[in-house]
Write a protein that holds these residues in place. Structure first.
Motif, PDB file in Angstrom:
ATOM      1  N   SER A   1       0.827  -1.206   0.000  1.00  0.00           N
ATOM      2  CA  SER A   1       0.000   0.000   0.000  1.00  0.00           C
ATOM      3  C   SER A   1       0.862   1.256   0.000  1.00  0.00           C
ATOM      4  O   SER A   1       0.560   2.236  -0.688  1.00  0.00           O
ATOM      5  N   TRP A   2       1.944   1.217   0.765  1.00  0.00           N
ATOM      6  CA  TRP A   2       2.856   2.366   0.815  1.00  0.00           C
ATOM      7  C   TRP A   2       3.658   2.502  -0.480  1.00  0.00           C
ATOM      8  O   TRP A   2       3.618   3.547  -1.144  1.00  0.00           O
ATOM      9  N   LEU A   3       4.378   1.462  -0.865  1.00  0.00           N
ATOM     10  CA  LEU A   3       5.317   1.565  -1.977  1.00  0.00           C
ATOM     11  C   LEU A   3       4.633   1.680  -3.338  1.00  0.00           C
ATOM     12  O   LEU A   3       5.125   2.399  -4.227  1.00  0.00           O
ATOM     13  N   ARG A   4       3.523   0.991  -3.520  1.00  0.00           N
ATOM     14  CA  ARG A   4       2.831   1.037  -4.807  1.00  0.00           C
ATOM     15  C   ARG A   4       1.627   1.975  -4.791  1.00  0.00           C
ATOM     16  O   ARG A   4       1.076   2.285  -5.855  1.00  0.00           O
ATOM     17  N   GLY A   5       1.237   2.406  -3.592  1.00  0.00           N
ATOM     18  CA  GLY A   5       0.051   3.240  -3.490  1.00  0.00           C
ATOM     19  C   GLY A   5       0.334   4.689  -3.165  1.00  0.00           C
ATOM     20  O   GLY A   5       0.481   5.523  -4.060  1.00  0.00           O
ATOM     21  N   TYR A   6       0.494   5.006  -1.887  1.00  0.00           N
ATOM     22  CA  TYR A   6       0.499   6.413  -1.490  1.00  0.00           C
ATOM     23  C   TYR A   6       1.876   7.050  -1.353  1.00  0.00           C
ATOM     24  O   TYR A   6       1.983   8.240  -1.033  1.00  0.00           O
ATOM     25  N   ARG A   7       2.950   6.313  -1.626  1.00  0.00           N
ATOM     26  CA  ARG A   7       4.293   6.847  -1.373  1.00  0.00           C
ATOM     27  C   ARG A   7       4.555   8.161  -2.098  1.00  0.00           C
ATOM     28  O   ARG A   7       5.127   9.088  -1.526  1.00  0.00           O
ATOM     29  N   GLU A   8       4.150   8.285  -3.346  1.00  0.00           N
ATOM     30  CA  GLU A   8       4.434   9.490  -4.123  1.00  0.00           C
ATOM     31  C   GLU A   8       3.305  10.511  -4.082  1.00  0.00           C
ATOM     32  O   GLU A   8       3.515  11.684  -4.379  1.00  0.00           O
ATOM     33  N   ALA A   9       2.107  10.070  -3.716  1.00  0.00           N
ATOM     34  CA  ALA A   9       0.939  10.949  -3.820  1.00  0.00           C
ATOM     35  C   ALA A   9       0.493  11.563  -2.501  1.00  0.00           C
ATOM     36  O   ALA A   9      -0.009  12.692  -2.466  1.00  0.00           O
ATOM     37  N   LEU A  10       0.670  10.835  -1.407  1.00  0.00           N
ATOM     38  CA  LEU A  10       0.127  11.285  -0.124  1.00  0.00           C
ATOM     39  C   LEU A  10       1.120  12.161   0.621  1.00  0.00           C
ATOM     40  O   LEU A  10       2.308  11.847   0.708  1.00  0.00           O
ATOM     41  N   GLY A  11       0.630  13.262   1.157  1.00  0.00           N
ATOM     42  CA  GLY A  11       1.453  14.125   1.996  1.00  0.00           C
ATOM     43  C   GLY A  11       0.833  14.278   3.370  1.00  0.00           C
ATOM     44  O   GLY A  11      -0.328  13.924   3.598  1.00  0.00           O
ATOM     45  N   LEU A  12       1.615  14.794   4.302  1.00  0.00           N
ATOM     46  CA  LEU A  12       1.110  15.106   5.632  1.00  0.00           C
ATOM     47  C   LEU A  12       1.532  16.525   5.969  1.00  0.00           C
ATOM     48  O   LEU A  12       2.729  16.842   5.964  1.00  0.00           O
ATOM     49  N   ALA A  13       0.553  17.366   6.242  1.00  0.00           N
ATOM     50  CA  ALA A  13       0.812  18.756   6.601  1.00  0.00           C
ATOM     51  C   ALA A  13       0.756  18.913   8.115  1.00  0.00           C
ATOM     52  O   ALA A  13      -0.080  18.313   8.788  1.00  0.00           O
ATOM     53  N   TYR A  14       1.665  19.724   8.627  1.00  0.00           N
ATOM     54  CA  TYR A  14       1.604  20.169  10.016  1.00  0.00           C
ATOM     55  C   TYR A  14       1.256  21.646   9.988  1.00  0.00           C
ATOM     56  O   TYR A  14       2.060  22.489   9.592  1.00  0.00           O
ATOM     57  N   LEU A  15       0.026  21.949  10.407  1.00  0.00           N
ATOM     58  CA  LEU A  15      -0.469  23.322  10.384  1.00  0.00           C
ATOM     59  C   LEU A  15      -0.560  23.856  11.801  1.00  0.00           C
ATOM     60  O   LEU A  15      -1.257  23.282  12.652  1.00  0.00           O
ATOM     61  N   THR A  16       0.137  24.945  12.062  1.00  0.00           N
ATOM     62  CA  THR A  16       0.005  25.647  13.334  1.00  0.00           C
ATOM     63  C   THR A  16      -1.032  26.738  13.138  1.00  0.00           C
ATOM     64  O   THR A  16      -0.810  27.680  12.357  1.00  0.00           O
ATOM     65  N   LEU A  17      -2.150  26.610  13.814  1.00  0.00           N
ATOM     66  CA  LEU A  17      -3.316  27.454  13.565  1.00  0.00           C
ATOM     67  C   LEU A  17      -3.643  28.308  14.785  1.00  0.00           C
ATOM     68  O   LEU A  17      -3.597  27.830  15.922  1.00  0.00           O
ATOM     69  N   ILE A  18      -3.977  29.574  14.536  1.00  0.00           N
ATOM     70  CA  ILE A  18      -4.367  30.513  15.599  1.00  0.00           C
ATOM     71  C   ILE A  18      -5.832  30.871  15.396  1.00  0.00           C
ATOM     72  O   ILE A  18      -6.211  31.309  14.300  1.00  0.00           O
ATOM     73  N   PRO A  19      -6.676  30.718  16.412  1.00  0.00           N
ATOM     74  CA  PRO A  19      -8.091  31.069  16.247  1.00  0.00           C
ATOM     75  C   PRO A  19      -8.277  32.573  16.106  1.00  0.00           C
ATOM     76  O   PRO A  19      -7.594  33.367  16.756  1.00  0.00           O
ATOM     77  N   VAL A  20      -9.177  32.927  15.240  1.00  0.00           N
ATOM     78  CA  VAL A  20      -9.495  34.342  15.031  1.00  0.00           C
ATOM     79  C   VAL A  20     -10.519  34.768  16.080  1.00  0.00           C
ATOM     80  O   VAL A  20     -11.531  34.075  16.302  1.00  0.00           O
ATOM     81  N   ASP A  21     -10.257  35.873  16.740  1.00  0.00           N
ATOM     82  CA  ASP A  21     -11.187  36.364  17.779  1.00  0.00           C
ATOM     83  C   ASP A  21     -12.520  36.788  17.167  1.00  0.00           C
ATOM     84  O   ASP A  21     -12.571  37.285  16.045  1.00  0.00           O
TER      85      ASP A  21
END
Length: 255
Positions: free
Chosen positions: A235-255
């Motif tokens: 699944s990793w090597l033939r599937g999502y290795r090139e297509a799937l990403g993981l984002a780390y988003l640091t988010l601040i709530p708007v007042d």
């Protein structure tokens, strides 16, 4: 091999995701500068990032929620070993139940957004962001670890991924950030896991099991374990290795 005859589980991983030590240190430093008094970790696993934040912010307390009791037990042991046990609690609780938690100064949700919604992807991301917006205190921070498509997956890649994988279930990075803004956040920091982080995670995820299989080929559980691990690797090597990403988003709530 442990006393049950099964291979050890995830001992090669510091984090339950593609997160390098260098990136983790940068994230901890960035979040610690906001001096959160309370930290809530949704789907925490063993809560390693939360524990490092508590080490960096001596006045902070933490709460991690997860359904996997083996992982939360590991988190408690790590907290005890690092003299953090009095400042952190690990609770067996689903993310859905955890939606009533908060508000916390810092909310971590790394790879657990799907558990904050019953909706079919990609609507689950919208629902999760709205839930996180309610769970974070004014002036606080959310660290969201969320998958996205780095590029549209091919039909062959989708067929090799998880059952029922489809192109429409994830956004691209820009679309994901747009959803965060629409949910009432400002994206203070946008970063994505690199290929080395993915390889370290995917290899470490099954390293214990692969070594066990090599030494226990005739074990009664070897066949089903081998089939499961082989499916995941494919699944990793033939599937999502090139297509799937993981984002780390640091988010601040708007007042």
């Amino acid at each position: 091999m442990d006393e049950t005859g099964l291979p050890p589980r995830l001992t090669r991983l510091a984090f339950h995701g593609p997160l390098s030590e260098a990136r983790a240190a940068r994230i901890v430093g960035r979040l610690a500068r906001a001096a959160p008094a309370t930290v809530l970790d949704i789907g925490c696993g063993w809560g390693e990032l939360m524990l490092r934040i508590l080490e960096a912010v001596p006045a902070a307390t933490g709460l991690g929620i997860d359904l996997n009791e083996e992982d939360t037990a590991r988190g408690r042991e790590n907290a005890e070993a690092r003299a953090l046990a009095e400042r952190v609690e690990f609770v067996r609780e689903s993310a859905a139940e955890g939606r009533a938690r908060g508000p916390a100064d810092l909310v971590l949700c790394l790879g657990a957004s799907h558990a904050l919604s019953d909706a079919r992807p990609p609507q689950h991301t919208v629902d999760a962001l709205q839930a996180l917006r309610r769970m974070v205190a004014p002036g606080g921070r959310v660290l969201l670890g969320e998958t996205f498509w780095q590029r549209p997956p091919t039909s062959a890649e989708l067929a090799a991924m998880w059952p029922g994988a489809r192109a429409g279930e994830l956004h691209d990075l820009a679309g994901l950030v747009d959803l965060a803004v629409s949910a009432g956040f400002r994206p203070a920091w946008v970063e994505t896991a690199g290929s080395e982080e993915w390889e370290e995670f995917e290899s470490g995820y099954h390293a214990d099991v692969e070594e066990w299989l090599a030494a226990h080929r005739d074990h009664p559980l070897a066949k089903e374990t081998r089939e499961r691990v082989d499916r995941h690797r494919t699944s990793w090597l033939r599937g999502y290795r090139e297509a799937l990403g993981l984002a780390y988003l640091t988010l601040i709530p708007v007042d």
